[in-house]
Design an enzyme around this catalytic site. Structure first.
Site, PDB file in Angstrom:
ATOM      1  N   GLY A  20       0.776  -1.240   0.000  1.00 50.93           N
ATOM      2  CA  GLY A  20       0.000   0.000   0.000  1.00 50.93           C
ATOM      3  C   GLY A  20       0.802   1.282   0.000  1.00 50.93           C
ATOM      4  O   GLY A  20       0.304   2.325   0.414  1.00 50.93           O
ATOM      5  N   MET A  98      -3.895  -7.009  -6.864  1.00 47.61           N
ATOM      6  CA  MET A  98      -3.348  -8.122  -7.636  1.00 47.61           C
ATOM      7  C   MET A  98      -4.447  -9.060  -8.140  1.00 47.61           C
ATOM      8  O   MET A  98      -4.416 -10.267  -7.908  1.00 47.61           O
ATOM      9  CB  MET A  98      -2.335  -8.898  -6.784  1.00 47.61           C
ATOM     10  CG  MET A  98      -1.173  -8.043  -6.297  1.00 47.61           C
ATOM     11  SD  MET A  98      -0.317  -7.196  -7.631  1.00 47.61           S
ATOM     12  CE  MET A  98       0.535  -8.569  -8.362  1.00 47.61           C
ATOM     13  N   ASN A 115      -5.082   2.679 -12.984  1.00 48.71           N
ATOM     14  CA  ASN A 115      -4.126   1.681 -12.491  1.00 48.71           C
ATOM     15  C   ASN A 115      -2.725   2.275 -12.593  1.00 48.71           C
ATOM     16  O   ASN A 115      -2.466   3.121 -13.444  1.00 48.71           O
ATOM     17  CB  ASN A 115      -4.191   0.407 -13.337  1.00 48.71           C
ATOM     18  CG  ASN A 115      -3.220  -0.649 -12.846  1.00 48.71           C
ATOM     19  OD1 ASN A 115      -3.090  -0.876 -11.643  1.00 48.71           O
ATOM     20  ND2 ASN A 115      -2.523  -1.298 -13.768  1.00 48.71           N
ATOM     21  N   HIS A 117       1.262   1.128 -13.152  1.00 50.99           N
ATOM     22  CA  HIS A 117       2.064  -0.014 -13.601  1.00 50.99           C
ATOM     23  C   HIS A 117       3.538   0.410 -13.620  1.00 50.99           C
ATOM     24  O   HIS A 117       3.864   1.488 -14.127  1.00 50.99           O
ATOM     25  CB  HIS A 117       1.609  -0.444 -14.998  1.00 50.99           C
ATOM     26  CG  HIS A 117       2.336  -1.664 -15.477  1.00 50.99           C
ATOM     27  ND1 HIS A 117       2.076  -2.924 -14.989  1.00 50.99           N
ATOM     28  CD2 HIS A 117       3.336  -1.801 -16.373  1.00 50.99           C
ATOM     29  CE1 HIS A 117       2.884  -3.790 -15.565  1.00 50.99           C
ATOM     30  NE2 HIS A 117       3.654  -3.142 -16.402  1.00 50.99           N
ATOM     31  N   ASP A 149      -8.998  -0.672 -19.164  1.00 55.63           N
ATOM     32  CA  ASP A 149     -10.011  -1.220 -20.065  1.00 55.63           C
ATOM     33  C   ASP A 149      -9.929  -2.739 -20.003  1.00 55.63           C
ATOM     34  O   ASP A 149      -9.297  -3.294 -19.095  1.00 55.63           O
ATOM     35  CB  ASP A 149      -9.875  -0.642 -21.486  1.00 55.63           C
ATOM     36  CG  ASP A 149      -8.578  -1.066 -22.161  1.00 55.63           C
ATOM     37  OD1 ASP A 149      -7.868  -1.936 -21.625  1.00 55.63           O
ATOM     38  OD2 ASP A 149      -8.279  -0.515 -23.241  1.00 55.63           O
TER      39      ASP A 149
HETATM   40  C1  GRF Z   1       3.531  -1.084  -7.503  1.00 57.63           C
HETATM   41  O1  GRF Z   1       4.793  -1.357  -8.021  1.00 57.63           O
HETATM   42  C2  GRF Z   1       2.540  -0.863  -8.616  1.00 57.63           C
HETATM   43  O2  GRF Z   1       3.099  -0.285  -9.748  1.00 57.63           O
HETATM   44  C3  GRF Z   1       2.079  -2.257  -8.935  1.00 57.63           C
HETATM   45  O3  GRF Z   1       2.014  -2.908  -7.673  1.00 57.63           O
HETATM   46  C4  GRF Z   1       2.936  -2.297  -6.775  1.00 57.63           C
HETATM   47  C5  GRF Z   1       2.159  -1.900  -5.570  1.00 57.63           C
HETATM   48  O4  GRF Z   1       2.978  -1.363  -4.540  1.00 57.63           O
HETATM   49  N1  GRF Z   1       0.816  -2.241  -9.639  1.00 57.63           N
HETATM   50  P1  GRF Z   1       2.326  -0.710  -3.283  1.00 57.63           P
HETATM   51  O5  GRF Z   1       1.416  -1.766  -2.637  1.00 57.63           O
HETATM   52  O6  GRF Z   1       1.544   0.498  -3.707  1.00 57.63           O
HETATM   53  O7  GRF Z   1       3.465  -0.360  -2.385  1.00 57.63           O
END
Ligand code: GRF
Length: 210
Positions: A20, A98, A115, A117, A149
């Site tokens: 988080g 996830m 999102n 990434h 999407d």
């Molecule tokens: C991050 O690297 C984000 O880009 C990916 O998942 C990770 C989440 O990290 N989708 P956090 O839980 O926000 O520390």
């Protein structure tokens, strides 16, 4: 599209599964006044043990658990949608969530799901993007905040931030440096979306002509 009335605040629903740090960066930006007119309506985890849940409670934010393990995606998403709607969420922010979203979820919040990434999309979609970039030998890496999407890591891009990969980098140091950029990028993306000054032109998300 966002259809809230001009003076009401933008209510975020943060979805996560673990650490988080992106959620905490968003919460910190709100607290510090970097996202005026934005509030966190609810934090929802699909994993009961997610450390971020405790952090949300510590900040006095509404937090909910909706366990996904062992449940069909569509059925679980019905509960997720209901929880988001009951908290009157305008914009869903995936922050280390996830789990893929079902088509129904995406339709319920069309163009209202962001999102983050950890790569410069469209390069290196999917899991372990930083490791993919490192192993490929690219010289520039970074992160992307995009609308969600139906395709994986694919929707229109809101913000990207790039960094140079140093000869001295390891996968761990690269991870850390990209994460620091993520924390800046998510706030910037929410600020753009909440400004109401941007619109879609095809895949492009651009400032409206004044
Ligand atoms: C991050 O690297 C984000 O880009 C990916 O998942 C990770 C989440 O990290 N989708 P956090 O839980 O926000 O520390």
């Amino acid at each position: 599209m966002l259809t809230r009335s001009p003076n009401s605040s933008l209510r975020l629903g943060i979805l996560l599964s673990g650490r988080g740090s992106n959620f905490l960066a968003i919460a910190d930006s709100i607290r510090a006044g970097r996202l005026p007119g934005v509030e966190i309506a609810v934090v929802i985890s699909n994993v009961a043990e997610a450390p971020a849940l405790k952090a949300a409670q510590g900040l006095g934010l509404p937090a909910a658990v909706c366990v996904s393990k062992g449940r069909p995606r569509a059925e679980h998403d019905v509960d997720m949608i209901a929880c988001l709607q009951s908290h009157h969420v305008d914009l869903v922010c995936l922050a280390g969530y996830m789990r893929l979203l079902s088509p129904n979820f995406i339709a319920a919040f069309r163009n209202r799901i962001l999102n983050i990434h950890p790569s410069l999309l469209p390069a290196f979609p999917g899991l372990e993007a930083q490791e993919q970039a490192f192993a490929y030998g690219v010289k520039i890496a970074g992160c992307t905040v995009h609308f969600v999407d139906e395709e994986l890591d694919h929707g229109p891009i809101v913000v990207q931030r790039a960094i140079a990969i140093l000869d001295s980098d390891t996968p761990e140091s690269l991870n850390r440096r990209i994460l620091a950029e993520e924390h800046l990028a998510y706030t910037e993306a929410i600020r753009l979306v909440s400004s109401r000054e941007y619109e879609f032109r095809g895949r492009r998300y651009l400032k409206r002509d004044s």
